[in-house]
Structures are given as C-alpha cells and as structure tokens.
Design an enzyme around this catalytic site. Structure first.
Site, PDB file in Angstrom:
ATOM      1  N   CYS A 187      36.939  32.239  45.158  1.00  0.00           N
ATOM      2  CA  CYS A 187      35.795  32.896  44.526  1.00  0.00           C
ATOM      3  C   CYS A 187      36.193  33.677  43.282  1.00  0.00           C
ATOM      4  O   CYS A 187      35.345  33.941  42.433  1.00  0.00           O
ATOM      5  CB  CYS A 187      35.081  33.799  45.529  1.00  0.00           C
ATOM      6  SG  CYS A 187      36.047  35.218  46.086  1.00  0.00           S
ATOM      7  N   CYS A 321      46.907  34.538  33.568  1.00  0.00           N
ATOM      8  CA  CYS A 321      45.472  34.479  33.892  1.00  0.00           C
ATOM      9  C   CYS A 321      45.206  35.623  34.861  1.00  0.00           C
ATOM     10  O   CYS A 321      45.958  36.605  34.890  1.00  0.00           O
ATOM     11  CB  CYS A 321      45.086  33.125  34.481  1.00  0.00           C
ATOM     12  SG  CYS A 321      45.841  32.766  36.080  1.00  0.00           S
TER      13      CYS A 321
END
Length: 351
Positions: A187, A321
């Site tokens: 998620c 990231c």
C-alpha cells in the site's frame, strides 16, 4: 476462573447475548491471541479483541508510527509519529480494557522467533503486509498446530480466511507459490482506501471470536473476498492440498518469495557520513519529491527508459525511493544500460 463485578459490567452485551453468554465470555478471558503487526489490519483487530475481553493479547511489530499511517491506522494520532507501534497501541488499548493482559514484542517476526512465540498462544492473527511474513506465519502456525486468521488488502479489495483450523487447508493450499515481487506492490506504493483495513480487520476479529467461543461457521477452507467500491462480497471454497507437507521453516523467506537483496546497499547514516562521494538519484513520483527529498537528480521510475542518459555518472550513484523497492528495480534496469557505473541502493529508502 470467574468474572469480577466490573468485568460483568464491561461485557454486559456479551453476557446477555445468546451463543456467548457467561460461558463464552470465560472462554474469551482464558484465550491467548498473538497479532502479527499493529498496522492497518492490526489496529481494528487489536481494538475489537481487546474490547471483547480476550484475556491475553500479544502484539509483535518492529515499526514506528509514520504520518502516512494515520489515514487508516486509527489507534494512533499525530503525537505518536516516530513512536513504537506496538508500545503505543498497547498503551491506548490498556485504557479501553484494563482486564486484558498484553505482551509487547518490539521486533520483527523471523524464523528464529516464530515457533517459540506461536507456542505461547492459542490463535495467530496475521495483519502483515508482505508475502515473506505471510508464508513464515503460515508455516509456523502449521508446525505449532495453531489456527491462523488471515487478512489481506489491496487498493479497494480485501480477503479473509482461516487456515489450519482443525486440520483445514493452509495458506499454501490457496497460494502454493508466491507472486513475483513486481506483481505484489504494497500500500505504500499503490495506496489503499482508508476504511478497507477497518472492514477486513473487523472481520478477522470476528473470526477469532467465533473460534474462541466455538460458534458460527468459521471461514475454514473458504476465502471471503470483499470489494468496497461495489460492496460485493463472495466466498470461494478451496480444498486442502494432499501434496503440500510443512515440516520445517524455509531457510530464507525473502529468497523463497523472490525478494532480492541489492548487491550494493548503503544505509542512510552511511550515506550522510560520505555524501560527497556519491551522486543521488530520486526515482519517486513528482508529488513525493515535492513533499520531501534528500537532494540529487529526480527521474521517476517510469520515466527512466526515456531519460536514463541524463543521469550524472562521474561518481557512484545512490538510488533512492521511499522504501528501497523501486530504487532496486531502477538499479536492475540501469545496470543493463551502464556497464562501468556503480549503482547503490539506499537501504529501506527514506521512509
């Protein structure tokens, strides 16, 4: 074992409910349940099992509260950011029900601790968000002969099932092999509607209560699928495999699930100490970059095939990231384009 007068007040609506009553409430008080994860699924599971009066609840989670969690992890507030999820959850739950005993494990579930932990509990509830932990949890539950209440969420859809219940099918019967890493984003990479873990986690808590009180039709050999957009739900039947036999844990569940470890990794602390030695490349999306970054070039992962020639390569390149997954994917692509350049993954990203 009896209920005190205060406990009778606390559980009045259970005591007057047929199929639970005093006998069922005493079963709940005697029960010991271990919840894997205090995140999206773990929060509602923990709240409802605590409110129901499960006597002993274990919570294992090595994570801390992040502001992005607050959209769905409703045990926490903005003041809890940076604090241990397991500790914070139990502090709040203790105020909900003082008659419950909590065990807090500020650690990650691993092959080294899973068996010994599971042996201490009657039921295991899986609130994890990755396949490595799901397979580990399943295998440890089978080896210790514990029923496993499973839940999973994806964008707007969720699943619930009960594995290894009185000899029923296991997670591996449903999913014999794990998906490829790039086919199973979590998620933090694709998002999830905030109410979904509340729905699925509540259903997991319901299955747990049914198992303890020995009532209803437990979701063994069934997979309940729920869609929040259409409000459709259906239960699929599946059978126990006659060819799968779990007798020991895997040596490495990350390896089993195909999750590679980057050849070259660097921690955030190590990077800070020698920042001048590296070029930085941020492969997150534009909106993530606008919220926060640690410098360097910015080329979103999806744009790398068209823009990789713009990367400054006079020094080793540290790719980053949010969690370290997209940066690793970027490195695998870039290593095929540059043969003499060193690309290093920022371990665990900047989350």
């Amino acid at each position: 074992m009896n209920l005190s007068n205060e406990e009778k007040k606390q559980y009045n609506r259970h005591l007057i409910l047929d199929k639970i009553g005093l006998e069922g409430q005493l079963k709940l008080k005697k029960a010991k349940v271990l919840v894997i994860g205090a995140g999206g699924l773990g929060c509602p599971v923990l709240q409802y099992l605590t409110a129901a009066g499960v006597g002993t609840i274990g919570v294992i989670d090595d994570d801390v509260v992040d502001q992005s969690n607050l959209q769905r992890q409703i045990l926490y507030t903005i003041d809890d950011v940076g604090l241990s999820k397991a500790v914070t959850a139990v502090n709040r739950l203790s105020k909900l029900n003082p008659f419950v005993n909590f065990n807090v494990y500020q650690e990650k579930l691993t092959k080294e601790n899973a068996i010994s932990l599971f042996e201490m509990y009657d039921i295991i509830v899986d609130g994890s968000d990755n396949f490595s932990t799901r397979y580990l949890t399943n295998d440890a539950a089978v080896i210790t002969n514990k029923p496993l209440v499973y839940g999973a969420i994806f964008k707007f859809e969720g699943q619930v099932s009960v594995f290894n219940y009185k000899g029923s099918a296991t997670y591996r019967c449903l999913y014999p092999t794990p998906p490829k890493p790039d086919e199973s984003p979590n998620c933090s990479e694709i998002g999830v509607v905030g109410v979904l873990p509340g729905v699925i986690g509540s259903l997991q808590a319901n299955e747990t209560i049914k198992i303890i009180c020995e009532i209803g039709d437990v979701l063994a050999n069934k997979l309940l699928m729920y869609d929040t957009l259409s409000m459709h739900q259906m239960a699929l039947n599946f059978e126990k495999s006659t060819t799968i036999h779990i007798t020991k844990l895997e040596d490495d569940y990350d390896f089993f699930c195909g999750i590679k470890t980057a050849k070259n990794e660097i921690t955030f602390t190590e990077l800070q100490n020698d920042l001048s030695k590296y070029n930085l490349l941020d492969v997150r999306e534009n909106w993530e970059r606008e919220e926060h970054h640690i410098g360097g070039q910015h080329i979103p992962l999806g744009e790398l095939p068209n823009q990789f020639k713009k990367i400054v390569t006079d020094k080793p390149v540290v790719v980053y990231c949010r969690s370290g997954k997209r940066s690793q994917e970027a490195i695998e692509f870039l290593e095929g384009k540059f043969t003499a350049i060193s690309f290093i993954n920022l371990k665990n990203g900047i989350q």
